[in-house]
Design an enzyme around this catalytic site. Structure first.
Site, short mmCIF file in Angstrom:
data_model
loop_
_atom_site.label_atom_id
_atom_site.label_comp_id
_atom_site.label_asym_id
_atom_site.label_seq_id
_atom_site.Cartn_x
_atom_site.Cartn_y
_atom_site.Cartn_z
CB THR A 16 -0.88 -0.02 1.28
OG1 THR A 16 -1.85 -1.04 1.15
CG2 THR A 16 -1.59 1.28 1.55
NE ARG A 33 -9.08 -7.58 1.02
CZ ARG A 33 -8.11 -6.74 1.34
NH1 ARG A 33 -7.76 -5.77 0.53
NH2 ARG A 33 -7.48 -6.86 2.50
CB VAL A 34 -13.69 -3.38 0.19
CG1 VAL A 34 -13.30 -2.03 0.78
CG2 VAL A 34 -14.40 -3.19 -1.15
N GLY A 35 -10.50 -3.76 1.35
CA GLY A 35 -9.68 -3.82 2.55
C GLY A 35 -9.91 -2.64 3.46
CG ASP A 36 -6.60 -1.52 5.90
OD1 ASP A 36 -6.35 -2.21 4.89
OD2 ASP A 36 -5.73 -0.86 6.51
CB THR A 96 0.60 -0.38 5.03
OG1 THR A 96 1.00 -1.50 4.23
CG2 THR A 96 1.75 -0.02 5.95
N GLY A 127 -5.42 -6.09 5.66
CA GLY A 127 -6.52 -5.17 5.88
C GLY A 127 -7.61 -5.70 6.79
N1 ASP Z 1 -4.02 -2.85 3.83
C1 ASP Z 1 -4.04 -3.24 2.43
C2 ASP Z 1 -5.27 -4.09 2.18
O1 ASP Z 1 -5.56 -4.96 2.97
C3 ASP Z 1 -2.82 -3.97 2.00
C4 ASP Z 1 -1.50 -3.46 2.53
O2 ASP Z 1 -1.43 -2.45 3.18
O3 ASP Z 1 -0.47 -4.09 2.30
O4 ASP Z 1 -5.89 -3.92 1.17
#
Ligand code: ASP
Length: 291
Positions: A156, A184-187, A206, A209
């Site tokens: 990220t 899929r949606v992350g944080d 990062t 997520g």
């Molecule tokens: N946090 C991000 C996600 O889960 C990935 C990352 O930060 O490496 O989409």
């Protein structure tokens, strides 16, 4: 007032890989951001444009460097928050826009909604005149080169800043986790999970997520400072310990109202750069912060 800028290129760094290009890129962007802040640009502008530059480089798992879903699409997430006003904007699972963070900024400026997903997010970005990706397979070519694959897992980019007026802002952008399911949606686009800014602190996360969502990590840094009266470094460390208890590795960057910064991580390494006032730029990946 002292300006400060911290940026990250993800906590999915792998020991043994050569990150010389990322180190040079982060140093250049930290210097550029330092100059912008010194010239009086707002924290909101500096984090947006710093993240836009990280997206364009193709050196991280965000923007051009993003990896595909299991179905081969490039679905990107981004968000931005202005601590001075509480305004926020985010896009999730959006395809076909060169700079997801600028799309998030468009949502913020519009002000009617906070989070737009999928086709609706893209339509708003296109209507705002943002650059589009017309041939995704030709544009998103960098992920294999920098290890966005099984070896890296995720990555990220993000930035937090304090400007000359003491205002704080945070922005985060990602291609998400490797081999994620479509949708899929992350944080990263979730205000409070991957990104937060208020009058006290700005945070960009990062890592895995799902664990950052379960802990509302970015907002929890602020909550610990506000309700628990914890100093920034303790709040950031404790949040990361909660993330680890949820099975997540990763890290976060943060700056508080006094211009103090924190950059804890619990993965193998976190690509990061920081600068305070007119001081020197520090760039680190695997090296711990000095005490
Ligand atoms: N946090 C991000 C996600 O889960 C990935 C990352 O930060 O490496 O989409």
């Amino acid at each position: 007032m002292t300006c400060a800028l911290v940026l990250h290129g993800g906590a999915g760094a792998r020991p043994g890989r050569n990150y010389a290009a990322q180190r040079a890129d982060m140093e250049r962007l930290a210097r550029q951001g330092q100059a912008w802040l010194a010239a009086g640009r707002s924290a909101l502008d500096v984090v947006t444009e710093t993240v836009a530059a990280l997206e364009a480089s193709g050196l991280y798992v965000a923007g051009r460097g993003s990896g595909p879903t299991t179905e081969g699409a490039f679905e990107l997430d981004a968000s931005v928050m202005d601590g001075a006003t509480g305004r926020a904007g985010a896009v999730a699972a959006m395809t076909g826009i060169v700079h997801p963070v600028r799309a998030a900024r468009t949502v913020l400026e519009d002000g009617r909604h906070v989070l737009l997903a999928g086709d609706g997010a893209r339509a708003m970005a296109v209507a705002a005149g943002l650059a589009t990706v017309d041939d995704p397979d030709a544009y998103y070519t960098e992920h294999a080169a920098h290890g966005s694959g099984e070896a890296a897992g995720h990555g990220t980019v993000g930035a937090v800043a304090r400007d000359r007026h003491g205002a704080l802002a945070a922005a985060t952008s990602t291609g998400g986790t490797f081999g994620k399911r479509p949708g899929r949606v992350g944080d990263t686009p979730l205000i409070g999970a991957g990104t937060w800014a208020d009058a006290r602190v700005a945070v960009s996360c990062t890592g895995l997520g799902e664990a950052f969502i379960r802990t509302m990590a970015a907002h929890d840094v602020a909550a610990r400072m506000r309700h628990g009266r914890q100093p920034l470094d303790a709040a950031a460390r404790d949040v990361l310990a909660d993330v680890a208890r949820q099975g997540g590795d990763g890290g976060l960057i943060a700056v508080d109202a006094e211009g103090r910064i924190a950059m804890p991580w619990n993965s193998d390494g976190m690509k990061r750069a920081a600068v305070i006032g007119d001081g020197p730029v520090t760039v680190r990946i695997f090296e711990p912060e000095p005490d």
